[in-house]
Design an enzyme around this catalytic site. Sequence first.
Site, short mmCIF file in Angstrom:
data_model
loop_
_atom_site.label_atom_id
_atom_site.label_comp_id
_atom_site.label_asym_id
_atom_site.label_seq_id
_atom_site.Cartn_x
_atom_site.Cartn_y
_atom_site.Cartn_z
CE LYS A 54 1.88 -9.29 60.09
NZ LYS A 54 3.22 -8.58 60.59
CG ASP B 11 5.19 -5.55 56.11
OD1 ASP B 11 4.56 -4.35 55.41
OD2 ASP B 11 5.69 -6.35 56.13
#
Length: 230
Positions: A134, A152
């Site tokens: 991420k 997220d």
Amino acid sequence: MPTSTSRAAAEEPRVGPADAAVVASRLAAVHVGARTELDHRDAFELLVATVLSAQTTDVRVNQVTPDLFAAWPDAAALAGADETTVTEVVRPLGMGPTRARRIIGLARGLVADHDGEVPDDQAALEALPGVGRKTAHVLRGAWFGHSLLAVDTHVGRLARRLGWTTSSDPRTVEEDVIARLAADGDGSPAEDLTLLGLRLILHGRRVCTARAPRCGDCVLADVCPSCCGS
């Protein structure tokens, strides 16, 4: 005058995933100029700020990074920093010693492996201390301009509510969203994965919140299978 058939159709709960092209287009219109809310001036600052943002908010990170980058403006400086001193600067974020070790280790990795520069390479970034998929996607999307989805909690929550995935695993969510967009989309600029992710985050913070989604104020209400009016 509506017929009983049309009323029944209108009242029938929505099933199936929301059209991803419609979602992307509407979010682009609502969240104009979406960008990462982490303050930064270069790739190094964005990478460090993103690592620091784990388990805290962008607002809180932005409160400590001015002092952090004033003292240690680049990878070489941070790599040679005293851990105790860095801990005091990042302490307001919680887990101060852990965060300090993490970003100092990151800086040392940049110096040792990349001459202090932030690489535009997924594998190289993920090999650095404290950097996962991420974080690398955030950096490469926001700074280097790639179309990459950073999953997220907000992106994952909205993807599930929109019927794009049933998974809570970030990698699976990413793959499911990309597949849905490929099936529904036409390649418009609104479908850029980096921008779509940023807009989903903003929508998740402002409208489709975790505890009390504001379906009455949501531009996606008529296509969302989880809308409270369904």
